[in-house]
Design a protein around this motif. Structure first.
Motif, mmCIF file in Angstrom:
data_model
loop_
_atom_site.group_PDB
_atom_site.id
_atom_site.type_symbol
_atom_site.label_atom_id
_atom_site.label_comp_id
_atom_site.label_asym_id
_atom_site.label_seq_id
_atom_site.Cartn_x
_atom_site.Cartn_y
_atom_site.Cartn_z
ATOM 1 N N GLY A 33 36.983 56.155 35.420
ATOM 2 C CA GLY A 33 37.464 55.431 36.588
ATOM 3 C C GLY A 33 36.704 54.145 36.849
ATOM 4 N N LEU A 34 37.441 53.064 37.057
ATOM 5 C CA LEU A 34 36.848 51.791 37.453
ATOM 6 C C LEU A 34 37.735 51.207 38.549
ATOM 7 N N PHE A 35 37.166 51.077 39.730
ATOM 8 C CA PHE A 35 37.919 50.604 40.892
ATOM 9 C C PHE A 35 37.206 49.391 41.464
ATOM 10 N N VAL A 36 37.899 48.272 41.483
ATOM 11 C CA VAL A 36 37.304 46.980 41.795
ATOM 12 C C VAL A 36 37.962 46.414 43.051
ATOM 13 N N TYR A 37 37.142 45.993 44.019
ATOM 14 C CA TYR A 37 37.616 45.373 45.253
ATOM 15 C C TYR A 37 37.130 43.930 45.278
ATOM 16 N N SER A 38 38.061 42.983 45.411
ATOM 17 C CA SER A 38 37.664 41.583 45.246
ATOM 18 C C SER A 38 38.468 40.644 46.139
ATOM 19 N N ASP A 39 37.878 39.476 46.347
ATOM 20 C CA ASP A 39 38.527 38.361 47.046
ATOM 21 C C ASP A 39 38.060 37.095 46.342
ATOM 22 N N GLU A 40 38.918 36.526 45.524
ATOM 23 C CA GLU A 40 38.525 35.364 44.719
ATOM 24 C C GLU A 40 38.069 34.186 45.582
ATOM 25 N N ASN A 41 38.544 34.106 46.797
ATOM 26 C CA ASN A 41 38.155 32.972 47.624
ATOM 27 C C ASN A 41 36.780 33.148 48.249
ATOM 28 N N GLN A 42 36.184 34.318 48.051
ATOM 29 C CA GLN A 42 34.804 34.511 48.481
ATOM 30 C C GLN A 42 33.847 34.432 47.283
ATOM 31 N N ARG A 43 34.291 33.796 46.205
ATOM 32 C CA ARG A 43 33.431 33.614 45.041
ATOM 33 C C ARG A 43 32.527 32.411 45.322
ATOM 34 N N ILE A 44 31.395 32.663 45.985
ATOM 35 C CA ILE A 44 30.526 31.561 46.401
ATOM 36 C C ILE A 44 29.326 31.396 45.478
ATOM 37 N N PHE A 45 29.247 32.209 44.410
ATOM 38 C CA PHE A 45 28.208 32.028 43.401
ATOM 39 C C PHE A 45 28.854 31.477 42.129
ATOM 40 N N ALA A 46 28.051 30.824 41.336
ATOM 41 C CA ALA A 46 28.567 30.194 40.112
ATOM 42 C C ALA A 46 28.727 31.239 39.008
ATOM 43 N N ARG A 47 29.477 32.282 39.299
ATOM 44 C CA ARG A 47 29.773 33.310 38.310
ATOM 45 C C ARG A 47 31.286 33.475 38.281
ATOM 46 N N PHE A 48 31.818 33.696 37.115
ATOM 47 C CA PHE A 48 33.269 33.792 36.982
ATOM 48 C C PHE A 48 33.634 34.987 36.105
ATOM 49 N N GLY A 49 32.905 36.084 36.335
ATOM 50 C CA GLY A 49 33.121 37.264 35.515
ATOM 51 C C GLY A 49 34.362 38.033 35.900
ATOM 52 N N ARG A 50 34.952 38.685 34.919
ATOM 53 C CA ARG A 50 36.086 39.573 35.122
ATOM 54 C C ARG A 50 35.861 40.814 34.290
ATOM 55 N N PRO A 51 36.248 41.984 34.762
ATOM 56 C CA PRO A 51 36.106 43.190 33.940
ATOM 57 C C PRO A 51 36.876 43.017 32.627
ATOM 58 N N PRO A 52 36.280 43.402 31.505
ATOM 59 C CA PRO A 52 36.939 43.215 30.203
ATOM 60 C C PRO A 52 37.943 44.323 29.890
ATOM 61 N N VAL A 53 38.548 44.880 30.928
ATOM 62 C CA VAL A 53 39.530 45.949 30.731
ATOM 63 C C VAL A 53 40.736 45.644 31.621
ATOM 64 N N ALA A 54 41.853 46.252 31.300
ATOM 65 C CA ALA A 54 43.067 46.047 32.087
ATOM 66 C C ALA A 54 42.987 46.846 33.386
ATOM 67 N N LEU A 55 43.278 46.173 34.500
ATOM 68 C CA LEU A 55 43.266 46.812 35.816
ATOM 69 C C LEU A 55 44.625 46.638 36.472
ATOM 70 N N VAL A 56 45.113 47.694 37.124
ATOM 71 C CA VAL A 56 46.357 47.608 37.878
ATOM 72 C C VAL A 56 46.065 46.940 39.223
ATOM 73 N N PRO A 57 46.721 45.828 39.531
ATOM 74 C CA PRO A 57 46.416 45.128 40.782
ATOM 75 C C PRO A 57 47.182 45.705 41.973
ATOM 76 N N LEU A 58 46.478 45.868 43.076
ATOM 77 C CA LEU A 58 47.087 46.216 44.358
ATOM 78 C C LEU A 58 46.636 45.157 45.367
ATOM 79 N N VAL A 59 47.544 44.695 46.208
ATOM 80 C CA VAL A 59 47.230 43.579 47.099
ATOM 81 C C VAL A 59 47.284 44.025 48.556
#
Length: 554
Positions: free
Chosen positions: A364-390
């Motif tokens: 299990g990998l469950f990720v909670y994110s808000d791209e507009n709160q990316r305030i650090f100079a990091r642009f990482g994404r999990p290297p696996v396919a995730l089902v998006p829920l909005v």
């Protein structure tokens, strides 16, 4: 004319109204005439028809009777009061009635916390018979003739009530003008509880909890999906859902086995919040690990590092953690990892996260994110396919706050947070921003906000109090102060996932730094109930654009 409370009372009987009118026309401008006072105490409910407050004279409670009032001999008591009205002849006790009302009102004033010196003044009582007459030499032991005012006495009611009150002082002092004001305020409830901004905020917080739990039904969708990304803007309840999911996966139930779960985030402050929430749960429902990405590795023996050393965070630490995670025994690995504020994670961090799973391919990998709160100079994404829920509803911020930062959100969000005070913008120069923000904090406290509900957040250099507290406590100790009963002084960089009810956002940089727009978005969305933005209007326009400036009233 005296001060009338209320100015136009409603009476149940004509007799009461007419006596009130006679007193209204006869009393002086310093006197106060109160009508229809009702009081409930531990003994009974009482009602005073009229109360007259006269400075330097006394306080007089009057019972008004209409109809035909008369006194007859009585074998048991010597005499009895009777009234005939509308064809009904019945026994009454007007003196007992008015004495009870007088003592109840007097006791209420004397016990009131605002009573002060008004607690020790003389109170009297009298009876008015609007339509009945009594001889000038009439007397009964419980009521002198000068305290009984009949139909023929109404023409002289002004001086009569003054004599009535004065002769019943019984050695107590008469009220002063100030005493009369205090007694009037007490008897009319003008010392009522003031408006409490915290109570209204409590109601909105309860509604947020209800809406978030309602939204938690989305977790049912994830039961058959082992890898999911939940995306949502500020205020959408992502952190609450991440916590709820950690609890549900850990405890199992509903045909599912209990799982070994890790709940991760980047910032120390959010990690402390997650730990405090989890600590309130049943031990059987607590995840196996809750904390920062760095602490996740330290439990396996990963090294400490300088927070300013980007190479350590981007390369050495994740490489070391990946090696340590791969060597973990089966019992120390996890069935599921939940990451809150996942946009803070670098690409290299996901490798140790996946290696910590018992099943790297299906775990299990469950990720909670808000791209507009990316305030650090990091642009990482999990290297696996995730089902998006909005998540597209803002449940946390008031409608006014939501609308103010709405143009900064990554996608259209719908406000369900309820109404609150308007967002305020306070203009300031860059050099004066900290001082102006401090003044706004004082204003919020003066309005009744509890210190623990208020935060001052900066976008540029840190507030001197934050610097001082960090030096005294170290980083982890400083973040522990977030839950103290005091105003919190912080920086937007560390506050994602956290909020305070009232926030003063201090724009103490010119907006030229990278990701200034994201910083403004994070800062404005930290306030749940009241937001004050302090800064230069030019900075707002440069960073956020004309639409946000317009919504801030610029």
């Amino acid at each position: 004319m005296p001060r009338l409370i209320p100015e136009s009372p409603t009476f149940q009987t004509t007799s009461e109204r007419e006596v009130w009118e006679h007193l209204r026309d006869a009393l002086g401008p310093d006197d106060v005439l109160l009508a229809n006072l009702r009081l409930t105490d531990a003994e009974k409910d009482v009602e005073a028809d009229l109360v007259v407050l006269m400075p330097d004279v006394g306080v007089l409670v009057l019972e008004v009777k209409g109809g035909s009032v008369h006194v007859e001999p009585d074998e048991a008591e010597g005499h009895a009061w009777w009234i005939a009205s509308k064809g009904v002849h019945r026994r009454i006790r007007p003196v007992d009635q008015v004495r009870t009302a007088k003592h109840s009102l007097k006791r209420y004033v004397e016990q009131h916390p605002q009573g002060g010196s008004a607690r020790r003044v003389g109170w009297g009582h009298g009876v008015v018979t609007r339509f009945s007459g009594f001889a000038g030499d009439f007397t009964v032991p419980e009521l002198p003739r000068w305290a009984l005012h009949d139909k023929d006495d109404l023409a002289a009611i002004g001086p009569r009530v003054r004599d009535n009150a004065w002769w019943m002082l019984h050695g107590q002092r008469p009220p002063t003008h100030d005493d009369v004001e205090v007694i009037a305020d007490i008897l009319t409830g003008r010392f009522a509880a003031p408006y409490d901004v915290n109570a209204e905020s409590d109601e909105r917080a309860a509604e947020f909890d209800r809406l978030t739990m309602e939204q938690a039904t989305i977790l049912g969708v994830t039961r058959l999906l082992p890898r999911v990304e939940v995306r949502g803007g500020a205020g959408s309840g992502k952190t609450v859902l991440a916590l709820q999911q950690a609890k549900e996966l850990t405890r199992g139930g509903q045909g599912r086995s209990a799982q070994r779960v890790a709940l991760l985030c980047y910032s120390i402050g959010l990690a402390e919040h997650l730990k405090r929430q989890v600590a309130t749960w049943d031990r059987r429902h607590r995840p196996a690990f809750v904390g920062t990405f760095h602490a996740f590795g330290k439990q396996w023996g990963a090294a400490d590092g300088d927070r300013s050393d980007s190479e350590f965070w981007e390369e050495r630490l994740p490489a070391e953690m990946a090696e340590l995670a791969g060597a973990l025994p089966e019992g120390k690995k996890f069935d599921a990892v939940i990451v809150d504020e996942a946009q803070d994670f670098a690409d290299s961090w996901w490798t140790p996260v996946l290696r910590s799973l018992r099943d790297e391919e299906e775990g299990g990998l469950f990720v909670y994110s808000d791209e507009n709160q990316r305030i650090f100079a990091r642009f990482g994404r999990p290297p696996v396919a995730l089902v998006p829920l909005v998540l597209d509803h803002n449940l946390r911020n008031t409608k006014q706050i939501h609308e103010s930062f709405g143009p900064l959100a990554p996608s259209r969000m719908y406000s369900r947070g309820g109404d609150g005070p308007a967002v305020r913008f306070v203009e300031s120069t860059l050099d004066d921003a900290i001082g102006t923000a401090d003044d706004e904090v004082d204003r919020l406290l003066d309005e009744g906000w509890e210190p623990r509900s208020v935060a001052l957040l900066t976008t540029g250099h840190r507030h001197p109090i934050q610097v001082e507290r960090t030096a005294f406590h170290d980083q982890e100790g400083y973040w522990g102060t977030y839950w103290d009963d005091d105003v919190f002084y912080g920086h937007v960089l560390g506050c994602k996932g956290l909020e305070r009810r009232a926030v003063v956002l201090c724009l103490n940089e010119d907006g030229s730094r990278d990701r200034a727009r994201e910083r403004l978005y994070v800062g404005m969305s930290r306030a749940t109930d009241e937001l004050v933005v302090v800064g230069d209007p030019g900075t707002v326009r440069r960073v956020a654009g004309d639409e946000v400036a317009r919504r801030l009233g610029l």
